[in-house]
Scaffold this motif. Structure first.
Motif, short mmCIF file in Angstrom:
data_model
loop_
_atom_site.label_atom_id
_atom_site.label_comp_id
_atom_site.label_asym_id
_atom_site.label_seq_id
_atom_site.Cartn_x
_atom_site.Cartn_y
_atom_site.Cartn_z
N THR A 6 0.87 -1.18 0.00
CA THR A 6 0.00 0.00 0.00
C THR A 6 0.90 1.23 0.00
N ILE A 7 0.46 2.27 -0.70
CA ILE A 7 1.31 3.43 -0.88
C ILE A 7 0.49 4.71 -0.72
N GLU A 8 1.12 5.70 -0.13
CA GLU A 8 0.49 7.01 0.01
C GLU A 8 1.55 8.08 -0.22
N ARG A 9 1.22 9.05 -1.08
CA ARG A 9 2.13 10.17 -1.30
C ARG A 9 1.66 11.33 -0.42
N VAL A 10 2.55 11.82 0.46
CA VAL A 10 2.18 12.82 1.45
C VAL A 10 3.15 14.00 1.38
N PRO A 11 2.72 15.18 1.85
CA PRO A 11 3.63 16.32 1.91
C PRO A 11 4.77 16.05 2.91
N VAL A 12 5.91 16.65 2.65
CA VAL A 12 7.05 16.50 3.54
C VAL A 12 6.95 17.54 4.65
N PRO A 13 7.11 17.15 5.92
CA PRO A 13 7.09 18.13 7.00
C PRO A 13 8.24 19.14 6.83
N ASP A 14 8.09 20.29 7.48
CA ASP A 14 9.14 21.31 7.39
C ASP A 14 10.48 20.78 7.88
N THR A 15 10.43 19.92 8.91
CA THR A 15 11.64 19.31 9.44
C THR A 15 11.42 17.81 9.60
N VAL A 16 12.38 17.02 9.13
CA VAL A 16 12.29 15.57 9.23
C VAL A 16 13.43 15.08 10.11
N ASP A 17 13.06 14.40 11.21
CA ASP A 17 14.05 13.82 12.11
C ASP A 17 14.26 12.36 11.69
N LEU A 18 15.34 12.12 10.97
CA LEU A 18 15.52 10.81 10.35
C LEU A 18 15.71 9.69 11.37
N ASP A 19 16.51 9.92 12.42
CA ASP A 19 16.75 8.82 13.37
C ASP A 19 15.53 8.53 14.23
N ALA A 20 14.64 9.53 14.43
CA ALA A 20 13.41 9.27 15.17
C ALA A 20 12.42 8.48 14.32
N GLU A 21 12.38 8.75 13.03
CA GLU A 21 11.43 8.06 12.14
C GLU A 21 11.92 6.70 11.71
N GLY A 22 13.20 6.60 11.40
CA GLY A 22 13.74 5.33 10.90
C GLY A 22 14.19 4.44 12.04
N THR A 23 13.24 3.76 12.66
CA THR A 23 13.56 2.93 13.83
C THR A 23 14.40 1.71 13.46
N ILE A 24 14.36 1.28 12.21
CA ILE A 24 15.20 0.16 11.76
C ILE A 24 16.46 0.68 11.05
N ASP A 25 16.27 1.62 10.15
CA ASP A 25 17.41 2.19 9.42
C ASP A 25 16.98 3.51 8.77
N TRP A 26 17.93 4.35 8.46
CA TRP A 26 17.66 5.57 7.69
C TRP A 26 18.89 5.91 6.86
N VAL A 27 18.66 6.63 5.78
CA VAL A 27 19.73 7.05 4.86
C VAL A 27 19.43 8.46 4.38
N HIS A 28 20.49 9.26 4.24
CA HIS A 28 20.39 10.57 3.58
C HIS A 28 21.45 10.62 2.49
N TRP A 29 21.11 11.29 1.37
CA TRP A 29 22.03 11.37 0.25
C TRP A 29 22.53 12.80 0.02
N GLY A 30 23.82 12.91 -0.31
CA GLY A 30 24.34 14.12 -0.92
C GLY A 30 24.91 15.20 -0.03
N GLU A 31 25.00 15.00 1.27
CA GLU A 31 25.49 16.11 2.10
C GLU A 31 26.97 16.40 1.84
N ASN A 32 27.75 15.38 1.54
CA ASN A 32 29.19 15.59 1.34
C ASN A 32 29.62 15.33 -0.11
N GLY A 33 28.67 15.39 -1.05
CA GLY A 33 29.04 15.22 -2.45
C GLY A 33 28.00 14.36 -3.16
N ARG A 34 28.10 14.30 -4.48
CA ARG A 34 27.04 13.64 -5.25
C ARG A 34 27.02 12.13 -5.05
#
Length: 252
Positions: free
Chosen positions: A76-104
């Protein structure tokens, strides 16, 4: 003279006494014969209590085991607006990833996530952007342990180019949230469970400024496998660089 008178009185008395004794003896004999002639009295019959009625067994309901339901493949899938601030470690209780902070080609992830979320082989063109209107925060990351207010991500240009993200799938329900963007392009989303379920969706952005969205994907597999998510430029509306972007993903 005296003896004569005594005899006159004694003889009648003896006769009377003998007669009385004879009568008594006669009565005793008759009584004895009568007792002997009576039939012996039998003892009264013993009273036997009635037997209790036979116990009729009461049928008990049989214990039918609860039906077990085999897990099925579901998405099941839902497309939702992104909150102004996303706390990745609070949301990703199993794992989380972010791309691009230190280069492409950089990738910042949960140090304790066990590499549950993986990206497919990067392809060109691939660019680093800082155009996300939302901010991403995290702690406990690697190689960058802590960050806040991050607006970076990776992007690509041209039809057919995009990104692939995968995560484990099993019989327990899981949720993979993918934070994506698009600039003057139609983004095509293709989701596939390795155990046999697929889902497709698309999102179109005509503006040359980046728009962002989050796809919340809840899924369950019939057995151990993986889920793959492709975010591909289905159409480009800007000859310069119409395409899609990828910021982050969380698994819970």
């Amino acid at each position: 003279m005296l003896l004569r008178r005594w005899r006159e009185f004694l003889e009648p008395a003896v006769v009377i006494l003998a007669g009385v004794l004879a009568v008594v003896m006669f009565g005793v004999v008759l009584y004895s014969r009568g007792r002997a002639a009576e039939p012996a009295r039998s003892a009264p019959p013993a009273v036997v209590p009635p037997s209790p009625p036979a116990q009729i067994p009461i049928p008990l309901p049989s214990l039918t085991p609860s039906p077990s339901f085999a897990p099925i493949d579901s998405i099941t899938i839902e497309r939702v607006p992104v909150p102004d601030t996303v706390d990745l470690d609070a949301e990703g209780t199993i794992d989380w990833v972010h791309w691009g902070e230190n280069g492409r080609f950089s990738l910042e992830r949960d140090a304790d996530g066990g590499f549950a979320i993986l990206e497919g082989t990067p392809s060109l063109p691939r660019n680093r952007h800082t155009a996300s209107p939302q901010r991403f925060n995290w702690t406990g990351g690697a190689p960058l342990a802590r960050a806040s207010g991050v607006t970076s991500g990776v992007s690509t240009c041209g039809k057919g180019n995009g990104f692939t993200v995968s995560a484990p799938a099993g019989t327990d329900s899981s949720t993979l949230t993918v934070y994506v963007g698009a600039t003057a392009a139609r983004g095509d989303l293709h989701i596939e469970l390795s155990t046999g379920k697929e889902f497709d969706s698309s999102w179109e952005v005509r503006d040359t400024s980046m728009a962002t969205s989050a796809y919340v994907i809840s899924y369950q597999a019939s057995r151990t496998g993986k889920i793959s998510v492709e975010w591909i430029t289905g159409a480009s509306f800007d000859a310069k660089c119409g395409g899609v972007a990828l910021q982050a993903a969380t698994l819970s």
